[in-house]
Design a protein around this motif. Structure first.
Motif, mmCIF file in Angstrom:
data_model
loop_
_atom_site.group_PDB
_atom_site.id
_atom_site.type_symbol
_atom_site.label_atom_id
_atom_site.label_comp_id
_atom_site.label_asym_id
_atom_site.label_seq_id
_atom_site.Cartn_x
_atom_site.Cartn_y
_atom_site.Cartn_z
ATOM 1 N N SER A 1 -2.144 -0.407 6.038
ATOM 2 C CA SER A 1 -2.711 0.790 6.732
ATOM 3 C C SER A 1 -1.652 1.934 6.693
ATOM 4 O O SER A 1 -2.036 2.966 6.981
ATOM 5 N N ASN A 2 -0.326 1.401 6.664
ATOM 6 C CA ASN A 2 0.732 2.745 6.909
ATOM 7 C C ASN A 2 0.783 3.579 5.569
ATOM 8 O O ASN A 2 1.629 4.251 5.466
ATOM 9 N N PHE A 3 0.326 2.921 4.481
ATOM 10 C CA PHE A 3 0.497 3.375 2.967
ATOM 11 C C PHE A 3 -0.485 4.848 2.615
ATOM 12 O O PHE A 3 -1.750 4.347 2.594
ATOM 13 N N ASP A 4 -0.047 5.876 2.669
ATOM 14 C CA ASP A 4 -0.823 7.086 2.746
ATOM 15 C C ASP A 4 -0.884 7.510 1.039
ATOM 16 O O ASP A 4 0.139 7.995 0.588
ATOM 17 N N GLN A 5 -2.068 7.548 0.692
ATOM 18 C CA GLN A 5 -1.944 8.077 -0.600
ATOM 19 C C GLN A 5 -3.185 9.275 -0.764
ATOM 20 O O GLN A 5 -3.953 9.326 -1.596
ATOM 21 N N SER A 6 -3.346 9.859 0.329
ATOM 22 C CA SER A 6 -4.315 10.987 0.495
ATOM 23 C C SER A 6 -3.714 11.850 -0.409
ATOM 24 O O SER A 6 -2.943 12.352 -1.036
ATOM 25 N N ALA A 7 -4.791 12.723 -0.946
ATOM 26 C CA ALA A 7 -4.542 13.965 -1.788
ATOM 27 C C ALA A 7 -3.495 14.976 -1.136
ATOM 28 O O ALA A 7 -2.590 15.222 -2.292
ATOM 29 N N GLU A 8 -3.570 15.172 0.087
ATOM 30 C CA GLU A 8 -2.646 15.925 0.567
ATOM 31 C C GLU A 8 -1.358 15.379 0.268
ATOM 32 O O GLU A 8 -0.264 16.191 0.143
ATOM 33 N N MET A 9 -1.143 14.225 0.713
ATOM 34 C CA MET A 9 0.263 13.422 0.666
ATOM 35 C C MET A 9 0.673 13.337 -0.885
ATOM 36 O O MET A 9 2.135 13.597 -1.003
ATOM 37 N N LEU A 10 -0.030 13.177 -1.718
ATOM 38 C CA LEU A 10 0.244 12.972 -3.156
ATOM 39 C C LEU A 10 0.964 14.346 -3.687
ATOM 40 O O LEU A 10 1.721 14.381 -4.460
ATOM 41 N N MET A 11 0.035 15.362 -3.092
ATOM 42 C CA MET A 11 0.646 16.776 -3.567
ATOM 43 C C MET A 11 2.127 16.781 -3.050
ATOM 44 O O MET A 11 3.020 17.622 -3.492
ATOM 45 N N CYS A 12 2.349 16.636 -1.884
ATOM 46 C CA CYS A 12 3.585 16.640 -1.051
ATOM 47 C C CYS A 12 4.761 15.963 -1.641
ATOM 48 O O CYS A 12 5.878 16.386 -1.836
ATOM 49 N N ILE A 13 4.434 14.624 -2.193
ATOM 50 C CA ILE A 13 5.429 13.962 -2.951
ATOM 51 C C ILE A 13 5.485 14.001 -4.353
ATOM 52 O O ILE A 13 6.296 13.069 -4.743
ATOM 53 N N GLN A 14 4.744 14.864 -4.804
ATOM 54 C CA GLN A 14 4.882 14.938 -6.429
ATOM 55 C C GLN A 14 6.279 15.368 -6.850
ATOM 56 O O GLN A 14 6.921 16.151 -6.255
ATOM 57 N N GLY B 1 3.359 6.671 -2.835
ATOM 58 C CA GLY B 1 2.406 6.675 -1.630
ATOM 59 C C GLY B 1 3.733 6.963 -0.522
ATOM 60 O O GLY B 1 4.786 6.915 -0.854
ATOM 61 N N TYR B 2 3.067 7.304 0.740
ATOM 62 C CA TYR B 2 4.322 7.635 1.736
ATOM 63 C C TYR B 2 3.879 6.638 2.736
ATOM 64 O O TYR B 2 2.778 6.570 3.188
ATOM 65 N N CYS B 3 5.145 5.885 3.125
ATOM 66 C CA CYS B 3 4.899 4.864 4.196
ATOM 67 C C CYS B 3 5.090 5.932 5.602
ATOM 68 O O CYS B 3 6.117 6.081 6.025
ATOM 69 N N ARG B 4 3.981 5.495 6.462
ATOM 70 C CA ARG B 4 4.194 6.315 7.803
ATOM 71 C C ARG B 4 4.700 5.364 8.704
ATOM 72 O O ARG B 4 5.170 5.857 9.821
ATOM 73 N N ALA B 5 4.948 3.910 8.491
ATOM 74 C CA ALA B 5 5.883 3.197 9.288
ATOM 75 C C ALA B 5 7.195 3.641 9.376
ATOM 76 O O ALA B 5 7.888 3.526 10.354
ATOM 77 N N TRP B 6 7.975 3.628 8.158
ATOM 78 C CA TRP B 6 9.309 3.752 7.821
ATOM 79 C C TRP B 6 9.463 5.387 7.446
ATOM 80 O O TRP B 6 10.728 5.601 6.997
ATOM 81 N N ASN B 7 8.515 6.104 6.999
ATOM 82 C CA ASN B 7 8.899 7.933 6.689
ATOM 83 C C ASN B 7 9.625 7.702 5.468
ATOM 84 O O ASN B 7 10.612 8.451 5.336
ATOM 85 N N PHE B 8 9.144 7.289 4.281
ATOM 86 C CA PHE B 8 9.677 7.265 3.187
ATOM 87 C C PHE B 8 8.552 6.928 2.125
ATOM 88 O O PHE B 8 7.583 6.629 2.222
ATOM 89 N N ILE B 9 8.835 7.670 0.864
ATOM 90 C CA ILE B 9 8.114 7.560 -0.374
ATOM 91 C C ILE B 9 8.266 5.821 -0.920
ATOM 92 O O ILE B 9 9.406 5.539 -0.982
ATOM 93 N N CYS B 10 7.272 5.316 -1.107
ATOM 94 C CA CYS B 10 7.165 4.001 -1.499
ATOM 95 C C CYS B 10 6.407 3.787 -2.632
ATOM 96 O O CYS B 10 5.716 4.855 -2.914
#
Length: 70
Positions: free
Chosen positions: A11-24, A36-45
């Motif tokens: 549930s902490n793994f963010d693969q929303s379109a907005e996040m994927l654009m941000c971490i591209q 994706g972005y880990c919202r628990a640890w605040n890093f790209i995973c």
């Protein structure tokens, strides 16, 4: 089982379109492992990683990006 508790199903793994654009262009860019972005640890995973902080998705959680695009 830990093989079922991958970051891509957390549930902490963010693969929303907005996040994927941000971490591209981030550190995970190729191969079979989806970024994706880990919202628990605040890093790209990567979706196939495992973590002790894994939490099951609730029914109301956003679906992985592949399912949203259908």
């Amino acid at each position: 089982k830990s093989e079922d508790q991958r970051c891509g199903t957390c549930s902490n793994f963010d693969q929303s379109a907005e996040m994927l654009m941000c971490i591209q262009g981030g550190p995970i860019e190729s191969g079979d492992d989806e970024p994706g972005y880990c919202r628990a640890w605040n890093f790209i995973c990567a979706s196939m990683q495992v973590c002790n902080s894994w939490q099951a998705r609730d029914d109301g959680d956003a679906l992985p990006i592949e399912a949203e695009e259908i």
